[in-house]
Design an enzyme around this catalytic site. Structure first.
Site, PDB file in Angstrom:
ATOM      1  N   HIS A 121       1.169  -1.255  -0.309  1.00 43.79           N
ATOM      2  CA  HIS A 121       0.347  -0.070   0.132  1.00 43.79           C
ATOM      3  C   HIS A 121       1.016   1.447   0.094  1.00 43.79           C
ATOM      4  CE1 HIS A 121      -3.102   2.855   2.064  1.00 43.79           C
ATOM      5  NE2 HIS A 121      -3.836   2.238   1.634  1.00 43.79           N
ATOM      6  N   ASP A 198       3.682  -3.994   8.157  1.00 41.69           N
ATOM      7  CA  ASP A 198       2.228  -2.978   7.750  1.00 41.69           C
ATOM      8  C   ASP A 198       1.284  -4.513   7.921  1.00 41.69           C
ATOM      9  OD1 ASP A 198      -0.029  -2.008   7.053  1.00 41.69           O
ATOM     10  OD2 ASP A 198       0.506  -1.883   5.397  1.00 41.69           O
ATOM     11  N   GLN A 201      -4.677  -5.064   6.907  1.00 36.64           N
ATOM     12  CA  GLN A 201      -5.125  -6.038   6.388  1.00 36.64           C
ATOM     13  C   GLN A 201      -4.658  -7.327   7.960  1.00 36.64           C
ATOM     14  OE1 GLN A 201      -7.338  -5.253   4.815  1.00 36.64           O
ATOM     15  NE2 GLN A 201      -7.019  -3.489   3.769  1.00 36.64           N
ATOM     16  N   LYS A 224     -10.428  -0.445  11.144  1.00 38.33           N
ATOM     17  CA  LYS A 224     -10.405  -2.249   9.887  1.00 38.33           C
ATOM     18  C   LYS A 224     -10.775  -3.285  10.716  1.00 38.33           C
ATOM     19  CE  LYS A 224      -7.364   0.256   6.032  1.00 38.33           C
ATOM     20  NZ  LYS A 224      -7.732   0.157   5.289  1.00 38.33           N
ATOM     21  N   CYS A 362      -4.904   2.317  -3.533  1.00 37.00           N
ATOM     22  CA  CYS A 362      -3.378   2.974  -3.039  1.00 37.00           C
ATOM     23  C   CYS A 362      -2.568   1.908  -3.403  1.00 37.00           C
ATOM     24  CB  CYS A 362      -4.050   3.416  -1.174  1.00 37.00           C
ATOM     25  SG  CYS A 362      -4.305   4.307  -0.959  1.00 37.00           S
TER      26      CYS A 362
END
Ligand code: PMP
Length: 409
Positions: A121, A198, A201, A224, A362
Site C-alpha cells: 500500500h 504493515d 489488513q 479496519k 492505494c
C-alpha cells in the site's frame, strides 16, 4: 460463529440502498462498527470525558484509566510484552511514518538498503521512498510471482548484508496474499536488518502474536477492525523505541522544559505529543473486546470459506479475471469484468445496494505490475454471508449484460 447473528449487532447494515438491502463488501477500506463500540464511545463522552494524564479530578483520572486501559488491551491482543511498547497513532499510515521518520531517517546511511515489495500500500511505500531520498539509502524490491506471492528464495536474494530495514505487509489489500512474516523476520534478522510489518489488513482477520513472529515494528488501524476512525497503533521492540527520537514535539510528551532544551517522557508517551484520540482508543478497546469474544481464529476460518466460495462463484462468470493467489489469502477478491471500467462496475453494483471498492486501492505500482489501471474489490468481514456473495455474483452477471463487455485477453 454465526455471521447472521453478528450482523444484527451492526445497526448500519440494516438499511436499504437504492431500494435493495445493503450488502457491504468494502471492509478492506473500513469495517462497520458494532453497537458495543458505538455505545462505548457514547458512554465515554456522556460520563468520563476529560483530558488524560493531567487532570487530578475524577473525570481526568477516569479518562486516563480508560485510555491506558485500551492500551493494555491492544498490548494483550498483539501479545506485546508490555503496554509501553504500544504507541497510539492515527492509524497504520501514521505508525509507518513514525518508523520511517524516527527510526529510518535517524539510523540509515548512504549505501544502506531498504527492502520492500511492489504489493505494498502507498502507506508502506512512500515513507520508505522519502527516507531513502533523505539518507542516500537504496530502495529494493522483492520480486512478485505471477500469482502475487513472494518466495523465500527471493527474500534471501534481495535482503543482503547492506539491508537495514525490510518493510512488508502481512496481508495485501489488493491481492489478499498473506506473506510468511515469521520466516521473513528470521531472514532479515540473520542478515542484520529489522522488519517493519504493515498489519492493516492482517490484524482484523487473523490472530497476531508479535513475539512469535519476532517482528521489530508492527502497525494496525482501528477502523479496519470494528473500531473508530482516527485511532491505530504502533508496536515496537522496546530497545528500538527507547533509542528513537520523538517525531512530534509539544504538550503531553515532555518531562522537563527549559528555555533552550527539553527532555521527554518515558515510553510510550514520548511519541504521543498533544491531546490524544481518547474516545478513539476507548472505541478500539471495545472493538478488541468484541473481536476476542468471537475469536480471531473463527473470523479467519469464516473468511477463508467465504472467499473460496466467492472465488468459485465469480470464476464462473465468463470474462471475469480474479487477481492474487488462490490459497493462503485474506478475505477479499480483486477482479475485473472484461473491459468494463471498475468504476462502472462499482456504480452498477451500487444501484443494486452492493458496496464494493474500485480504483487503484492505494497501490499504483501493483496496478502497473498487474497491467491494469484499476480493479474492483469485494472484501469480507465477520458479518458477510454466502448470500451476500450470491447477490454480488448475480449483480455482476447483470452488469456484464448491461455493458455487453469485451473480455480481456
Ligand atoms: N496498509 C494497507 C495494507 C492498507 O490496506 C491500508 C488501508 N487501506 C493502509 C496501510 C493504510 O491504513 P490507514 O488508512 O488506516 O492509515
Amino acid at each position: 460463529m454465526d455471521p447472521i447473528a453478528l450482523k444484527s449487532e451492526f445497526p448500519i447494515l440494516h438499511q436499504e440502498i437504492n431500494g435493495h438491502p445493503l450488502v457491504y463488501l468494502d471492509n478492506a477500506a473500513t469495517t462497520q462498527k458494532p453497537r458495543s463500540v458505538i455505545e462505548a464511545i457514547k458512554r465515554y463522552y456522556e460520563w468520563d470525558n476529560a483530558n488524560v494524564h493531567r487532570g487530578v479530578h475524577t473525570l481526568g483520572s477516569r479518562a486516563t484509566d480508560a485510555y491506558e486501559g485500551a492500551r493494555e488491551k491492544v498490548a494483550r491482543f498483539l501479545n506485546a510484552p508490555a503496554s509501553r511498547q504500544i504507541i497510539f497513532t492515527r492509524g497504520t499510515t501514521t505508525a509507518l511514518n513514525i518508523v520511517a521518520s524516527g527510526y529510518a531517517r535517524q539510523t540509515l546511511r548512504e549505501g544502506d538498503e531498504i527492502v520492500i515489495t511492489a504489493m505494498e500500500h502507498h502507506s508502506n511505500l512512500i515513507p520508505w521512498q522519502q527516507a531513502a531520498k533523505a539518507t542516500g539509502a537504496t530502495l529494493k524490491y522483492i520480486p512478485l510471482q505471477p500469482d502475487g506471492t513472494i518466495t523465500l528464495e527471493d527474500v534471501e536474494a534481495t535482503v543482503t548484508a547492506k539491508t537495514k530495514i525490510v518493510a512488508i505487509a502481512y496481508a495485501s489489500n489488493v491481492l489478499g496474499t498473506i506473506n510468511p512474516i515469521a520466516k521473513i523476520a528470521e531472514i532479515a534478522h540473520r542478515k542484520g536488518a529489522i522488519i517493519v510489518v504493515d498489519g492493516a489488513q492482517s490484524t482484523p482477520h487473523m490472530k497476531v502474536d508479535v513475539q512469535a513472529l519476532d517482528v521489530d515494528f508492527y502497525t494496525l488501524s482501528g477502523h479496519k477492525m470494528c473500531g473508530p476512525t482516527g485511532i491505530g497503533a504502533l508496536y515496537g521492540k522496546e530497545q528500538l523505541l527507547e533509542n528513537m527520537e520523538p517525531i512530534e514535539f509539544g504538550g503531553e510528551m515532555i518531562d522537563f522544559v527549559e528555555l533552550y532544551d527539553s527532555t521527554w517522557k518515558e515510553l510510550p508517551w514520548k511519541f504521543e505529543g498533544g491531546t490524544p484520540m481518547i474516545a478513539g482508543a476507548v472505541g478500539l478497546g471495545a472493538a478488541i473486546d468484541f473481536l476476542e469474544q468471537i475469536g480471531l481464529d473463527n473470523i479467519h476460518e469464516h473468511e477463508i470459506k467465504l472467499t473460496q466460495y466467492a472465488i468459485e462463484r465469480l470464476s464462473a462468470i465468463e470474462g471475469l479475471t480474479i487477481y492474487g493467489p488462490r490459497k493462503e489469502r485474506v478475505g477479499l477478491v480483486t477482479f475485473n469484468l472484461g473491459d468494463v471500467h471498475p468504476h462502472d462496475v462499482a456504480t452498477v453494483l451500487d444501484t443494486e445496494g452492493i458496496a464494493v471498492r474500485a480504483g487503484h486501492h492505494c497501490a499504483q505500482p501493483l496496478m502497473r505490475w498487474l497491467k491494469v489501471s484499476a480493479t474492483a474489490r469485494a472484501s469480507f468481514y465477520l458479518y458477510n454471508t454466502e448470500h451476500d456473495v450470491d447477490r454480488l455474483a448475480e449483480s455482476l452477471v447483470k452488469t456484464k449484460e448491461f455493458f455487453g463487455y469485451e473480455p480481456i485477453r
